[in-house]
Enzyme design. Structure first.
Site, mmCIF file in Angstrom:
data_model
loop_
_atom_site.group_PDB
_atom_site.id
_atom_site.type_symbol
_atom_site.label_atom_id
_atom_site.label_comp_id
_atom_site.label_asym_id
_atom_site.label_seq_id
_atom_site.Cartn_x
_atom_site.Cartn_y
_atom_site.Cartn_z
ATOM 1 N N HIS A 121 -33.892 10.122 -62.640
ATOM 2 C CA HIS A 121 -33.887 11.129 -61.580
ATOM 3 C C HIS A 121 -32.900 10.801 -60.455
ATOM 4 C CE1 HIS A 121 -36.270 8.378 -59.021
ATOM 5 N NE2 HIS A 121 -36.826 8.030 -60.168
ATOM 6 N N ASP A 122 -32.313 11.854 -59.913
ATOM 7 C CA ASP A 122 -31.476 11.792 -58.710
ATOM 8 C C ASP A 122 -30.186 11.002 -58.881
ATOM 9 O OD1 ASP A 122 -33.349 13.200 -56.774
ATOM 10 O OD2 ASP A 122 -34.635 11.548 -57.421
ATOM 11 N N GLY A 139 -33.108 5.400 -61.359
ATOM 12 C CA GLY A 139 -33.010 6.486 -60.401
ATOM 13 C C GLY A 139 -32.051 6.215 -59.259
#
Length: 268
Positions: A121-122, A139
């Site tokens: 994520h991100d 992440g």
């Protein structure tokens, strides 16, 4: 109309360009958008608020856009954006963003994610990046254009990897890797410049030599790295490659800068 195999499932609301090919047993969620010329070979699962650019080639058992592996995720409407001409091989997993980050994971154009690679994520990944088999990107990682991560390597959360950098196979990277740098080992250390990559990308000899001199000035002397970076930047005001490296260092991040082992900078 898209060419959709009878065994595939495409949810109402999904937007597929007219020439997209969806192979056997694929599953596509209602908020997915897939660009022209893309091919999903078979058993590909795409969900979430995911946008995939034109010309993607996605191989079996890739899982794209599903809920991130972040225990703080609470169903926020985060996104995943993948650029043009993505090559996504078998068993690749790519997660969308979270509220704790930028709410989006971004992958640029012409990237290759080989079998078993994971992007959490991100993350923000530039153009022409290659993640070799079984690469693990945690992440909030940022990866610059033309970077290559070797097979089985791992990047710690919040790490920055500069443009044209190379991370060796099976290396565990805990700290930021400078543009044009090469890191190897577990835990990874800076082993010099990615000279092979620089030559392959057509950088001129004079620029490479200036970069090598700057590398030694940055890492072969005692003192505070950011202060040395400012001095090197001032000494090479017109050299774009040197300025890119020094700007990366002075900008800083959540992690320290990956540095050479004792004595290795002089031999770079």
């Amino acid at each position: 109309m898209p060419d959709i195999h009878p065994t595939a499932f495409v949810a109402e609301g999904a937007r597929l360009a007219d020439d997209v090919v969806v192979g056997a047993f694929c599953a596509i969620g209602p908020h997915v958008e897939i660009g022209a010329g893309s091919v999903l070979r078979s058993h590909v699962a795409v969900d979430g608020r995911t946008t995939i650019g034109e010309g993607a080639q996605i191989f079996p058992f890739a899982s794209i856009g599903h809920q991130p592996q972040d225990l703080k995720y609470r169903g926020e409407p985060s996104r995943l954006v993948i650029g043009r001409n993505a090559l996504i091989r078998e068993n690749v997993t790519i997660n969308p963003g979270t509220e704790g980050g930028a709410m989006v994971t971004e992958i640029g154009d012409d990237c290759a994610l080989l079998a078993g690679a994971h992007v959490a994520h991100d993350c923000r990944i530039g153009n022409n990046v290659i993640l070799v088999n079984n690469v693990m990107v945690a992440g909030h990682v940022t990866i610059g254009d033309f970077a290559i991560l070797g097979g089985g390597s791992a990047a710690h959360q919040y790490v920055r990897i500069g443009a044209h950098a190379f991370l060796g196979g099976l290396a565990g990277l805990e700290n930021d890797l400078i543009p044009f740098g090469m890191a190897i080992g577990n835990r990874a250390h800076l082993a010099g410049l990615n000279l092979v990559g620089l030559k392959r990308r057509g950088f001129e000899r004079d620029g490479i030599h200036a970069l090598r001199r700057a590398f030694k000035e940055l890492f072969a002397e005692a003192g505070v790295l950011k202060a040395r970076a400012a001095e090197v930047a001032a000494a090479h005001p017109d050299d774009e490659l040197v300025q890119e490296v020094t700007a990366f260092i002075t900008a800083g991040g959540d992690r320290a800068i990956c540095t050479p082992r004792s004595g290795e900078a002089r031999a770079a």
